[in-house]
Motif scaffolding. Structure first.
Motif, PDB file in Angstrom:
ATOM      1  N   VAL A  11       0.848  -1.192   0.000  1.00  0.00           N
ATOM      2  CA  VAL A  11       0.000   0.000   0.000  1.00  0.00           C
ATOM      3  C   VAL A  11       0.887   1.247   0.000  1.00  0.00           C
ATOM      4  O   VAL A  11       1.889   1.309   0.717  1.00  0.00           O
ATOM      5  CB  VAL A  11      -0.932   0.030   1.229  1.00  0.00           C
ATOM      6  CG1 VAL A  11      -1.848   1.252   1.178  1.00  0.00           C
ATOM      7  CG2 VAL A  11      -1.754  -1.256   1.329  1.00  0.00           C
ATOM      8  N   ALA A  12       0.510   2.232  -0.810  1.00  0.00           N
ATOM      9  CA  ALA A  12       1.248   3.499  -0.867  1.00  0.00           C
ATOM     10  C   ALA A  12       0.270   4.635  -1.129  1.00  0.00           C
ATOM     11  O   ALA A  12      -0.836   4.418  -1.619  1.00  0.00           O
ATOM     12  CB  ALA A  12       2.308   3.448  -1.963  1.00  0.00           C
ATOM     13  N   GLY A  13       0.694   5.845  -0.813  1.00  0.00           N
ATOM     14  CA  GLY A  13      -0.131   7.013  -1.091  1.00  0.00           C
ATOM     15  C   GLY A  13      -0.854   7.526   0.135  1.00  0.00           C
ATOM     16  O   GLY A  13      -0.873   6.877   1.190  1.00  0.00           O
ATOM     17  N   PRO A  14      -1.447   8.723   0.049  1.00  0.00           N
ATOM     18  CA  PRO A  14      -2.126   9.347   1.187  1.00  0.00           C
ATOM     19  C   PRO A  14      -3.261   8.478   1.731  1.00  0.00           C
ATOM     20  O   PRO A  14      -4.041   7.909   0.960  1.00  0.00           O
ATOM     21  CB  PRO A  14      -2.674  10.662   0.596  1.00  0.00           C
ATOM     22  CG  PRO A  14      -1.869  10.889  -0.644  1.00  0.00           C
ATOM     23  CD  PRO A  14      -1.520   9.550  -1.173  1.00  0.00           C
ATOM     24  N   GLU A  15      -3.356   8.376   3.046  1.00  0.00           N
ATOM     25  CA  GLU A  15      -4.357   7.512   3.666  1.00  0.00           C
ATOM     26  C   GLU A  15      -5.782   7.973   3.382  1.00  0.00           C
ATOM     27  O   GLU A  15      -6.705   7.152   3.325  1.00  0.00           O
ATOM     28  CB  GLU A  15      -4.123   7.449   5.174  1.00  0.00           C
ATOM     29  CG  GLU A  15      -2.857   6.709   5.570  1.00  0.00           C
ATOM     30  CD  GLU A  15      -2.740   6.535   7.064  1.00  0.00           C
ATOM     31  OE1 GLU A  15      -3.702   6.897   7.795  1.00  0.00           O
ATOM     32  OE2 GLU A  15      -1.691   6.047   7.525  1.00  0.00           O
ATOM     33  N   ASP A  16      -5.989   9.266   3.218  1.00  0.00           N
ATOM     34  CA  ASP A  16      -7.348   9.775   3.029  1.00  0.00           C
ATOM     35  C   ASP A  16      -7.716   9.986   1.563  1.00  0.00           C
ATOM     36  O   ASP A  16      -8.740  10.574   1.247  1.00  0.00           O
ATOM     37  CB  ASP A  16      -7.525  11.093   3.787  1.00  0.00           C
ATOM     38  CG  ASP A  16      -6.517  12.166   3.345  1.00  0.00           C
ATOM     39  OD1 ASP A  16      -5.553  11.810   2.624  1.00  0.00           O
ATOM     40  OD2 ASP A  16      -6.706  13.341   3.729  1.00  0.00           O
ATOM     41  N   ALA A  17      -6.879   9.502   0.646  1.00  0.00           N
ATOM     42  CA  ALA A  17      -7.119   9.686  -0.785  1.00  0.00           C
ATOM     43  C   ALA A  17      -7.999   8.569  -1.332  1.00  0.00           C
ATOM     44  O   ALA A  17      -8.145   7.512  -0.711  1.00  0.00           O
ATOM     45  CB  ALA A  17      -5.787   9.719  -1.533  1.00  0.00           C
ATOM     46  N   PRO A  18      -8.611   8.785  -2.510  1.00  0.00           N
ATOM     47  CA  PRO A  18      -9.384   7.720  -3.143  1.00  0.00           C
ATOM     48  C   PRO A  18      -8.533   6.476  -3.354  1.00  0.00           C
ATOM     49  O   PRO A  18      -7.342   6.566  -3.657  1.00  0.00           O
ATOM     50  CB  PRO A  18      -9.795   8.334  -4.486  1.00  0.00           C
ATOM     51  CG  PRO A  18      -9.778   9.811  -4.253  1.00  0.00           C
ATOM     52  CD  PRO A  18      -8.648  10.042  -3.297  1.00  0.00           C
ATOM     53  N   VAL A  19      -9.146   5.305  -3.188  1.00  0.00           N
ATOM     54  CA  VAL A  19      -8.421   4.041  -3.251  1.00  0.00           C
ATOM     55  C   VAL A  19      -8.439   3.473  -4.669  1.00  0.00           C
ATOM     56  O   VAL A  19      -9.483   3.339  -5.302  1.00  0.00           O
ATOM     57  CB  VAL A  19      -9.042   3.012  -2.291  1.00  0.00           C
ATOM     58  CG1 VAL A  19      -8.341   1.654  -2.446  1.00  0.00           C
ATOM     59  CG2 VAL A  19      -8.949   3.499  -0.854  1.00  0.00           C
ATOM     60  N   LEU A  20      -7.250   3.135  -5.159  1.00  0.00           N
ATOM     61  CA  LEU A  20      -7.100   2.393  -6.408  1.00  0.00           C
ATOM     62  C   LEU A  20      -6.565   1.007  -6.070  1.00  0.00           C
ATOM     63  O   LEU A  20      -5.529   0.885  -5.419  1.00  0.00           O
ATOM     64  CB  LEU A  20      -6.116   3.087  -7.357  1.00  0.00           C
ATOM     65  CG  LEU A  20      -6.469   4.482  -7.881  1.00  0.00           C
ATOM     66  CD1 LEU A  20      -5.340   4.982  -8.785  1.00  0.00           C
ATOM     67  CD2 LEU A  20      -7.779   4.469  -8.648  1.00  0.00           C
ATOM     68  N   LEU A  21      -7.265  -0.026  -6.495  1.00  0.00           N
ATOM     69  CA  LEU A  21      -6.807  -1.400  -6.298  1.00  0.00           C
ATOM     70  C   LEU A  21      -6.346  -1.924  -7.650  1.00  0.00           C
ATOM     71  O   LEU A  21      -7.144  -2.106  -8.562  1.00  0.00           O
ATOM     72  CB  LEU A  21      -7.947  -2.257  -5.750  1.00  0.00           C
ATOM     73  CG  LEU A  21      -7.646  -3.729  -5.462  1.00  0.00           C
ATOM     74  CD1 LEU A  21      -6.483  -3.870  -4.484  1.00  0.00           C
ATOM     75  CD2 LEU A  21      -8.888  -4.431  -4.922  1.00  0.00           C
ATOM     76  N   LEU A  22      -5.028  -2.130  -7.800  1.00  0.00           N
ATOM     77  CA  LEU A  22      -4.436  -2.509  -9.081  1.00  0.00           C
ATOM     78  C   LEU A  22      -4.311  -4.025  -9.171  1.00  0.00           C
ATOM     79  O   LEU A  22      -3.653  -4.657  -8.334  1.00  0.00           O
ATOM     80  CB  LEU A  22      -3.046  -1.873  -9.228  1.00  0.00           C
ATOM     81  CG  LEU A  22      -2.931  -0.357  -8.996  1.00  0.00           C
ATOM     82  CD1 LEU A  22      -1.512   0.111  -9.321  1.00  0.00           C
ATOM     83  CD2 LEU A  22      -3.942   0.417  -9.816  1.00  0.00           C
ATOM     84  N   ALA A  23      -4.916  -4.598 -10.207  1.00  0.00           N
ATOM     85  CA  ALA A  23      -4.937  -6.050 -10.372  1.00  0.00           C
ATOM     86  C   ALA A  23      -4.277  -6.443 -11.686  1.00  0.00           C
ATOM     87  O   ALA A  23      -4.710  -6.032 -12.762  1.00  0.00           O
ATOM     88  CB  ALA A  23      -6.383  -6.562 -10.333  1.00  0.00           C
ATOM     89  N   HIS A  24      -3.237  -7.265 -11.604  1.00  0.00           N
ATOM     90  CA  HIS A  24      -2.459  -7.659 -12.777  1.00  0.00           C
ATOM     91  C   HIS A  24      -3.155  -8.768 -13.574  1.00  0.00           C
ATOM     92  O   HIS A  24      -4.140  -9.370 -13.119  1.00  0.00           O
ATOM     93  CB  HIS A  24      -1.076  -8.133 -12.341  1.00  0.00           C
ATOM     94  CG  HIS A  24      -1.104  -9.364 -11.465  1.00  0.00           C
ATOM     95  ND1 HIS A  24      -1.211 -10.640 -11.977  1.00  0.00           N
ATOM     96  CD2 HIS A  24      -1.040  -9.506 -10.108  1.00  0.00           C
ATOM     97  CE1 HIS A  24      -1.204 -11.523 -10.986  1.00  0.00           C
ATOM     98  NE2 HIS A  24      -1.101 -10.862  -9.839  1.00  0.00           N
TER      99      HIS A  24
END
Length: 267
Positions: A11-24
């Motif tokens: 997990v990376a990025g600001p905690e309160d930002a919109p969540v992107l779940l990247l799936a390969h």
């Protein structure tokens, strides 16, 4: 079971930002996002993972019974969302993961609120009135070659899938990714990928959806992108100025821009 270690979640990025779940996609792992994840993490909470059987996941958790169908991979996604208590997830699925996202969104509508599909294909086999890009005979030959000599198949097919022959390092990277996958697991995942018909599932999508395609893609030709766009009400179709099946590697800036623009319109 510890889902975080099972799926090698990062997990990376600001905690309160919109969540992107990247799936390969097939034969890959989260390293396929390495050129887009840092840029996305500047403005989004970026969650990456490896499907069970891929990358640095816990291979002891793999079973043909579960992962012989896309529902098993969708179950991974739902369990990841539950383990991290993710809400309002923007699911970013590459290749076959686009259809995994369709199933996961249906199973967890309270968690996955939009879909971003990169090079999606609900069905790879041509049929009357539908072009998937391959004949049934093509798929049979592809699977037979893969099962008889997986490493040879990987070396031959990865550069074709990647495209961009003037940049051979990209094809080599995909070849190495394919070759790092256990051949027995790859055979099952390949059959699950290339023999599944998700067109009926696609018709049930009711969340905001972005369809990203490339100008030339041997795995998901533009007729497929047009079909996906036509079936999902209100979806957005964007054709990237890129070739091949992996724009997150061949055109990372354009891929990041398209994702960021779409998410921005959903806020």
């Amino acid at each position: 079971m510890d889902i975080v270690s099972r799926n090698n979640i990062t997990v990376a990025g600001p905690e309160d930002a919109p969540v992107l779940l990247l799936a390969h996609g097939f034969g890959c792992d989260q390293n396929m996002w390495r050129l887009v994840a840092p840029a996305l993490a500047e403005n989004f909470r970026v969650v990456q993972f490896d499907y069970v059987g891929s990358g640095r996941s816990d291979l002891t958790a793999w079973s043909e019974t579960r992962y012989g169908a896309l529902d098993g991979y969708a179950q991974d996604v739902v369990e990841i969302c539950e383990a991290l208590d993710l809400r309002e997830v923007r699911f970013v699925g590459h290749s076959v993961s686009a259809m995994v996202g369709v199933l996961a969104a249906a199973a967890a509508p309270d968690r996955i609120t939009s879909l971003i599909m990169i090079g999606p294909s609900p069905c790879y086999v041509d049929s009357p009135g539908y072009r998937g890009g391959f004949s049934a005979e093509d798929i049979d030959e592809l699977l037979e070659s893969l099962e008889s000599n997986y490493l040879g198949w990987s070396a031959a097919m990865a550069p074709v899938i990647m495209g961009n022959p003037e940049r051979p390092e990209l094809g080599e990277e995909l070849t190495n990714s394919f070759c790092a996958t256990d051949p027995a697991i790859a055979r099952v995942f390949a059959r699950t990928t290339f023999l599944t018909d998700s067109r009926d599932d696609l018709k049930k999508v009711n969340v905001p959806t972005l369809v990203l395609e490339c100008t030339q893609d041997v795995i998901a030709p533009r007729e497929v992108g047009a079909y996906v766009h036509s079936v999902i009400p209100g979806s957005r179709l964007v054709t990237l100025d890129a070739t091949g099946h992996c724009p997150q590697l061949s055109a990372p800036e354009a891929t990041v821009a398209a994702i960021a623009d779409f998410v921005g319109t959903q806020q």
